[in-house]
Motif scaffolding. Sequence first.
Motif, PDB file in Angstrom:
ATOM      1  N   ALA A  57       0.836  -1.208   0.000  1.00  0.00           N
ATOM      2  CA  ALA A  57       0.000   0.000   0.000  1.00  0.00           C
ATOM      3  C   ALA A  57       0.871   1.257   0.000  1.00  0.00           C
ATOM      4  O   ALA A  57       0.558   2.237  -0.693  1.00  0.00           O
ATOM      5  N   THR A  58       1.965   1.232   0.742  1.00  0.00           N
ATOM      6  CA  THR A  58       2.874   2.384   0.776  1.00  0.00           C
ATOM      7  C   THR A  58       3.516   2.603  -0.585  1.00  0.00           C
ATOM      8  O   THR A  58       3.608   3.743  -1.059  1.00  0.00           O
ATOM      9  N   ALA A  59       3.957   1.535  -1.239  1.00  0.00           N
ATOM     10  CA  ALA A  59       4.577   1.667  -2.560  1.00  0.00           C
ATOM     11  C   ALA A  59       3.598   2.237  -3.588  1.00  0.00           C
ATOM     12  O   ALA A  59       3.947   3.123  -4.375  1.00  0.00           O
ATOM     13  N   VAL A  60       2.372   1.757  -3.570  1.00  0.00           N
ATOM     14  CA  VAL A  60       1.356   2.258  -4.506  1.00  0.00           C
ATOM     15  C   VAL A  60       1.045   3.723  -4.214  1.00  0.00           C
ATOM     16  O   VAL A  60       0.929   4.550  -5.121  1.00  0.00           O
ATOM     17  N   ARG A  61       0.936   4.070  -2.920  1.00  0.00           N
ATOM     18  CA  ARG A  61       0.660   5.459  -2.540  1.00  0.00           C
ATOM     19  C   ARG A  61       1.781   6.389  -2.991  1.00  0.00           C
ATOM     20  O   ARG A  61       1.536   7.463  -3.530  1.00  0.00           O
ATOM     21  N   ILE A  62       3.029   5.967  -2.800  1.00  0.00           N
ATOM     22  CA  ILE A  62       4.176   6.784  -3.210  1.00  0.00           C
ATOM     23  C   ILE A  62       4.151   7.010  -4.718  1.00  0.00           C
ATOM     24  O   ILE A  62       4.382   8.124  -5.190  1.00  0.00           O
ATOM     25  N   ALA A  63       3.858   5.951  -5.481  1.00  0.00           N
ATOM     26  CA  ALA A  63       3.787   6.099  -6.947  1.00  0.00           C
ATOM     27  C   ALA A  63       2.704   7.105  -7.320  1.00  0.00           C
ATOM     28  O   ALA A  63       2.893   7.937  -8.217  1.00  0.00           O
ATOM     29  N   GLY A  64       1.571   7.071  -6.621  1.00  0.00           N
ATOM     30  CA  GLY A  64       0.502   8.024  -6.883  1.00  0.00           C
ATOM     31  C   GLY A  64       0.887   9.446  -6.518  1.00  0.00           C
ATOM     32  O   GLY A  64       0.559  10.399  -7.224  1.00  0.00           O
ATOM     33  N   GLU A  65       1.619   9.605  -5.394  1.00  0.00           N
ATOM     34  CA  GLU A  65       2.063  10.932  -4.974  1.00  0.00           C
ATOM     35  C   GLU A  65       3.066  11.518  -5.953  1.00  0.00           C
ATOM     36  O   GLU A  65       3.081  12.717  -6.186  1.00  0.00           O
ATOM     37  N   ASP A  66       3.922  10.660  -6.492  1.00  0.00           N
ATOM     38  CA  ASP A  66       4.914  11.127  -7.462  1.00  0.00           C
ATOM     39  C   ASP A  66       4.250  11.540  -8.767  1.00  0.00           C
ATOM     40  O   ASP A  66       4.863  12.179  -9.602  1.00  0.00           O
ATOM     41  N   GLY A  67       3.003  11.144  -8.931  1.00  0.00           N
ATOM     42  CA  GLY A  67       2.279  11.502 -10.144  1.00  0.00           C
ATOM     43  C   GLY A  67       2.755  10.740 -11.360  1.00  0.00           C
ATOM     44  O   GLY A  67       2.387  11.047 -12.483  1.00  0.00           O
ATOM     45  N   GLU A  68       3.598   9.727 -11.104  1.00  0.00           N
ATOM     46  CA  GLU A  68       4.130   8.912 -12.199  1.00  0.00           C
ATOM     47  C   GLU A  68       4.621   9.785 -13.349  1.00  0.00           C
ATOM     48  O   GLU A  68       4.324   9.550 -14.522  1.00  0.00           O
ATOM     49  N   THR A  69       5.412  10.819 -13.016  1.00  0.00           N
ATOM     50  CA  THR A  69       5.890  11.747 -14.044  1.00  0.00           C
ATOM     51  C   THR A  69       6.921  11.114 -14.972  1.00  0.00           C
ATOM     52  O   THR A  69       6.849  11.288 -16.175  1.00  0.00           O
ATOM     53  N   ASP A  70       7.886  10.393 -14.404  1.00  0.00           N
ATOM     54  CA  ASP A  70       8.941   9.782 -15.224  1.00  0.00           C
ATOM     55  C   ASP A  70       8.689   8.305 -15.494  1.00  0.00           C
ATOM     56  O   ASP A  70       9.375   7.697 -16.296  1.00  0.00           O
ATOM     57  N   TYR A  71       7.745   7.733 -14.795  1.00  0.00           N
ATOM     58  CA  TYR A  71       7.488   6.295 -14.910  1.00  0.00           C
ATOM     59  C   TYR A  71       5.997   6.029 -14.736  1.00  0.00           C
ATOM     60  O   TYR A  71       5.239   6.897 -14.333  1.00  0.00           O
ATOM     61  N   ALA A  72       5.620   4.808 -15.035  1.00  0.00           N
ATOM     62  CA  ALA A  72       4.229   4.376 -14.838  1.00  0.00           C
ATOM     63  C   ALA A  72       4.238   2.996 -14.201  1.00  0.00           C
ATOM     64  O   ALA A  72       5.139   2.190 -14.458  1.00  0.00           O
ATOM     65  N   LEU A  73       3.266   2.737 -13.358  1.00  0.00           N
ATOM     66  CA  LEU A  73       3.066   1.378 -12.848  1.00  0.00           C
ATOM     67  C   LEU A  73       2.354   0.608 -13.941  1.00  0.00           C
ATOM     68  O   LEU A  73       1.200   0.869 -14.250  1.00  0.00           O
ATOM     69  N   THR A  74       3.069  -0.322 -14.561  1.00  0.00           N
ATOM     70  CA  THR A  74       2.504  -1.059 -15.693  1.00  0.00           C
ATOM     71  C   THR A  74       1.802  -2.340 -15.263  1.00  0.00           C
ATOM     72  O   THR A  74       0.995  -2.866 -16.021  1.00  0.00           O
ATOM     73  N   GLU A  75       2.149  -2.851 -14.064  1.00  0.00           N
ATOM     74  CA  GLU A  75       1.476  -4.035 -13.527  1.00  0.00           C
ATOM     75  C   GLU A  75       1.307  -3.868 -12.032  1.00  0.00           C
ATOM     76  O   GLU A  75       2.231  -3.431 -11.344  1.00  0.00           O
ATOM     77  N   LYS A  76       0.131  -4.224 -11.535  1.00  0.00           N
ATOM     78  CA  LYS A  76      -0.139  -4.225 -10.096  1.00  0.00           C
ATOM     79  C   LYS A  76      -0.955  -5.470  -9.781  1.00  0.00           C
ATOM     80  O   LYS A  76      -1.946  -5.740 -10.439  1.00  0.00           O
TER      81      LYS A  76
END
Length: 150
Positions: A57-76
């Motif tokens: 949950a923390t990892a997903v939240r951090i990715a959301g906070e970063d706004g996925e500017t340089d990267y994207a979560l391609t699989e969850k």
Amino acid sequence: MSSPLALRHWIACLLLLIAPAVSGCPAMLVVYLISSSDGDNVTITAEIPRSAGDIYATAVRIAGEDGETDYALTEKDEAKHFLRAESKDKTWWFEMTLVPLDDHDTQLIMVGVSPGDEAEQRNRGLIAVERICTDLGVRYKVVENDMNRS
């Protein structure tokens, strides 16, 4: 006499500090983040005293906070505690798998391909894991295992 009383106070203070460390109090533990790179391949492992669900949950939240500017979560995959992040220009990727050891301890394994200079390679994955540990209140120390050294 005040010296036996002072000695008792010192012993009591030392016991208050030592007892949590001996009993495995998470606040007293330091997690070792083991980083290894071999060419463009990067691996980071850590045993974190938190549940896999909390770390995920923390990892997903951090990715959301970063706004996925340089990267994207391609699989969850929350059930398998698996994430894959990929740069938007497709030059690097990392996969994170969490293996629950028990209800309160989890093995984090992050692997990826990250071309570029060595510092940049290690930093991409380490920054993510360090941020997870920081957000969870887990103290850590980075240990590097450079496979290119003789």
